[in-house]
Scaffold this active site. Structure first.
Site, PDB file in Angstrom:
ATOM      1  N   ASP A  35       0.875  -1.160   0.000  1.00 29.75           N
ATOM      2  CA  ASP A  35       0.000   0.000   0.000  1.00 29.75           C
ATOM      3  C   ASP A  35       0.924   1.225   0.000  1.00 29.75           C
ATOM      4  O   ASP A  35       2.050   1.153   0.505  1.00 29.75           O
ATOM      5  CB  ASP A  35      -0.863  -0.048   1.270  1.00 29.75           C
ATOM      6  CG  ASP A  35      -1.593   1.240   1.527  1.00 29.75           C
ATOM      7  OD1 ASP A  35      -2.353   1.690   0.645  1.00 29.75           O
ATOM      8  OD2 ASP A  35      -1.397   1.819   2.612  1.00 29.75           O
ATOM      9  N   ASP A  94       0.036   4.944   0.899  1.00 28.76           N
ATOM     10  CA  ASP A  94      -0.143   5.920   1.980  1.00 28.76           C
ATOM     11  C   ASP A  94      -0.307   5.237   3.334  1.00 28.76           C
ATOM     12  O   ASP A  94      -1.197   4.420   3.522  1.00 28.76           O
ATOM     13  CB  ASP A  94      -1.355   6.804   1.683  1.00 28.76           C
ATOM     14  CG  ASP A  94      -1.204   7.547   0.367  1.00 28.76           C
ATOM     15  OD1 ASP A  94      -0.099   8.058   0.101  1.00 28.76           O
ATOM     16  OD2 ASP A  94      -2.178   7.601  -0.405  1.00 28.76           O
TER      17      ASP A  94
END
Length: 178
Positions: free
Chosen positions: A15, A17
């Site tokens: 991922d 952020d």
């Protein structure tokens, strides 16, 4: 020397952020991108092992009219400047109510990344900071590892099969503690 788990792992997807970079909600400014502690060394160690690395990111700010695709591309380019090249990027620009197959926790981006890398989802790990990251991994048949931050909900931590304190710990879990 390595366990069978190590030999099966061919790709690690992250991922963006809150996992690779400090989360700045709806960030459109590459100058605000800050790497998470240890991210560069973890990625470099995976690259040195010959494993593919990729990014899987929901960017609903585009659907919401807060960001443009160009804004996201600029931030992603800065992420690569800081953390080195990624073998694959998968970004979902849809909003939560769009009903797409790509937005995490749907498995679409994981499937697409694995297809593009020539790997099967069972040969991939996905590291993220919230439940939807692990949901996407599970739905795709990949191994998910949660690295909680202050925004991770306690029930997401409880539900996670694999939880690590940091990115290095997450990769150790994926590599079978090797």
């Amino acid at each position: 020397m390595g366990s069978s788990v190590t030999s099966q792992l061919r790709a690690v997807l992250f991922d963006r952020d809150g996992t690779l970079v400090v989360d700045v909600p709806y960030n459109s400014d590459p100058g605000m991108v800050r790497a998470m502690p240890g991210a560069k060394s973890v990625l470099d160690s995976l690259r040195a092992r010959g494993l593919a690395v990729g990014v899987i990111s929901n960017q609903s700010g585009v659907a919401r009219g807060i960001l443009t695709e160009a804004d996201v591309a600029g931030v992603n380019a800065r992420v690569e400047e800081l953390l080195g090249p990624f073998d694959v990027w998968e970004v979902c620009f849809h909003g939560p109510s769009d009903g797409c197959a790509c937005r995490k926790p749907e498995p679409g981006m994981v499937h697409s990344a694995c297809r593009r890398l020539g790997t099967h989802p069972s040969e991939a790990g996905l590291v993220g900071d919230i439940g939807s990251d692990l949901g996407a991994a599970e739905a795709a048949g990949a191994r998910g590892v949660l690295v909680p931050t202050q925004v991770t909900r306690s029930e997401e931590i409880t539900a996670a099969k694999l939880v690590a304190r940091d990115l290095a710990g997450a990769v150790d879990l994926l590599l079978g503690g090797a």
